[in-house]
Design an enzyme around this catalytic site. Structure first.
Site, PDB file in Angstrom:
ATOM      1  CD  GLU A   1      -2.523  -1.149   2.728  1.00 25.01           C
ATOM      2  OE1 GLU A   1      -3.332  -2.049   2.916  1.00 25.01           O
ATOM      3  OE2 GLU A   1      -2.264  -0.269   3.577  1.00 25.01           O
TER       4      GLU A   1
ATOM      5  CB  CYS B   1       2.368   7.344   3.691  1.00 22.52           C
ATOM      6  SG  CYS B   1       2.663   6.088   4.924  1.00 22.52           S
TER       7      CYS B   1
ATOM      8  CG  LEU C   1       8.070   6.982  22.475  1.00 23.15           C
ATOM      9  CD1 LEU C   1       9.431   6.349  22.459  1.00 23.15           C
ATOM     10  CD2 LEU C   1       8.150   8.365  23.125  1.00 23.15           C
TER      11      LEU C   1
END
Ligand code: SF4
Length: 362
Positions: free
Chosen positions: A91, A107, A232
Site C-alpha cells: 500500500e 506514505c 514511540l
C-alpha cells in the site's frame, strides 16, 4: 528473462547501454525518462531512435506496479493497493498537506507485511512476507507521482505531463507497511535513487522506525540528513513491551540513547509519533514521563488519535482517547516547551491505517 531496467542502478544502466554499442549519453536519456519524466516503457521515450528502442525491447523491459485498488477519502486522502511482480501487494497513501496548495505527503511501504507485530497495527496482523527491493520502493513514488500529474492534467499525454511536473509530492514518509530499518540496505538504495535521480530533497524525506536501535546509528552514517521519526507510543518499558514487542529487544533507554546520538543539522528535530490509546498510555503521568524522556533531544511530538480497523473495533482491543484528554496531554508537553501537534486521523473512512486495504482486499 529480460533485464529489468527498474531494478538497475545508474551504473548498471550505463554498462548495459555501453555494451549495446550505444553512446553513454543514451543511458542518461533513459534515466531521465524513467525518473524525471516517469516513463513506464521504452516506447514512451520518444527522443530515442526507434531502432534503439526496438533493440532495447528485445533484451530489456521496465516493470511497473499494477494498481489493484484505489480508495479516496472525503478528506482527500488517497490510498493505493499495488500488486508486485510476484503477486504480493503493498500500500501507498497520498495525504493532502494541511496547508493545501496542491501539495501532498506520500506514505510508502518498505516491506510486504511486517514482523514486528505492534498490537495496534493492521499490517502487523498480516505477518512478514518479504522485503521490498529498492526499485519497488521507488516505483511507489514514480507511479503515484505519475498518477497525480495525469489526474491534474486531466490525463494529458506524457509530453505535456512532464512539462507541468511541478513536484506535487512535497514530502515522502516511510510509514507504510513494514519496518524500514529492517530493510535498511534496500531502503538506503531507494533513498539514493529518489534523491539523486528524482532530485527529491533528503530534508523532505522521513524514515520512521519502531526502534531498531543498531540501524538508527547506521542510518545516520549511510544517509545523513534524512529525517528520523520514532513510533514511540509509550513512556514505560512495561506498556511499550505490551503494545510493541520490539521494545523487549531494544528498550526505551537504548532507543532514546540512539536518538540523542542521531546527528541533526540546524533546525532539524526528531519526530516522536504517539498514538493515544485510552487508559493505556494517555494519562497525565504519561505526559509528564514523556517530557522527561525527551529531555536533551531536539524533538517534536505528533499525538495521533487511534484509528481502529473494523476488526479492532469488533475486538474492542483499544479505544480512542477523548478529545479533552488529548488536549490535556498536549498542554503538558506544550508547557514543557515541546512542539506538539495533534494529528488528525486522515482517511478514517477508507481503511487508511496501514495494512487495512490489503487485509480487506484479500
Ligand atoms: S506499526 Fe509499523 S513496525 Fe509496527 S507492526 Fe505496523 S508496520 Fe510494523
Amino acid at each position: 528473462m529480460k533485464n529489468n531496467f527498474r531494478s538497475f542502478s545508474q551504473q548498471e544502466i550505463n554498462t548495459f547501454i555501453t555494451e549495446l554499442g550505444q553512446k553513454p549519453y543514451r543511458a542518461q536519456q533513459i534515466i531521465n525518462w524513467m525518473y524525471k519524466k516517469l516513463a513506464r516503457s521504452f516506447d514512451e521515450m520518444t527522443d530515442l531512435p526507434r531502432e534503439f528502442r526496438e533493440q532495447l525491447k528485445k533484451t530489456a523491459c521496465i516493470s511497473n506496479l499494477k494498481l489493484l485498488q484505489k480508495q479516496v477519502s472525503s478528506d482527500g486522502t488517497q490510498k493505493f493497493l499495488f500488486q508486485l511482480e510476484d503477486g504480493e501487494s503493498i500500500e501507498s497513501v497520498l495525504i493532502p498537506n494541511a496547508r493545501g496548495g496542491n501539495k501532498f505527503t506520500l506514505c510508502i511501504s518498505s516491506q510486504v507485511g511486517c514482523a514486528l507485530s505492534c498490537v495496534f497495527c493492521a499490517t502487523g496482523k498480516l505477518g512478514f512476507k518479504r522485503n521490498l527491493n529498492a526499485y519497488e520502493i521507488v516505483d511507489q513514488v514514480i507511479t503515484v507521482k505519475r498518477y497525480l500529474l495525469a489526474e491534474t492534467q486531466h490525463a494529458a499525454p506524457l509530453q505535456k505531463l512532464y512539462e507541468y511536473s511541478q513536484p506535487a509530492i512535497a514530502n515522502i514518509v516511510f510509514m507504510g507497511m513494514g519496518e524500514p530499518l529492517n530493510n535498511l540496505q534496500e531502503v538506503a538504495e531507494a533513498l539514493r535513487r529518489i534523491t539523486s535521480l528524482m532530485n527529491f530533497s533528503k530534508r523532505r524525506i522521513t524514515v520512521s522506525t519502531a526502534g531498531i536501535v543498531p540501524n538508527i546509528y547506521k542510518l545516520a552514517e549511510i544517509i545523513p540528513e534524512v529525517n528520523l521519526a520514532i513510533s514511540l507510543n509509550a513512556t514505560t518499558d512495561e506498556v511499550r513491551n505490551s503494545i510493541m514487542p520490539i521494545n523487549r529487544k531494544y528498550p526505551l533507554k537504548e532507543l532514546l540513547k540512539a536518538c540523542k546520538a542521531f546527528p541533526l543539522s540546524a533546525f532539524r528535530r526528531i519526530t516522536f509519533e504517539y498514538v493515544l490509546l485510552k487508559g493505556i498510555n494517555d494519562t497525565k503521568e504519561d505526559a509528564l514521563r514523556l517530557v522527561k524522556l525527551l529531555r536533551g533531544i531536539r524533538s517534536k511530538v505528533n499525538l495521533i488519535s487511534y484509528n481502529p480497523t473494523p476488526l479492532q473495533k469488533t475486538m474492542r482491543l483499544f479505544e480512542q482517547t477523548d478529545l479533552k484528554k488529548i488536549l490535556e496531554f498536549q498542554s503538558i508537553l506544550h508547557k514543557a516547551g515541546i512542539t506538539v501537534l495533534i494529528r488528525k486521523s486522515m482517511g478514517a473512512d477508507i481503511s487508511a491505517a496501514c495494512g487495512q486495504l490489503k487485509a480487506n482486499y484479500q
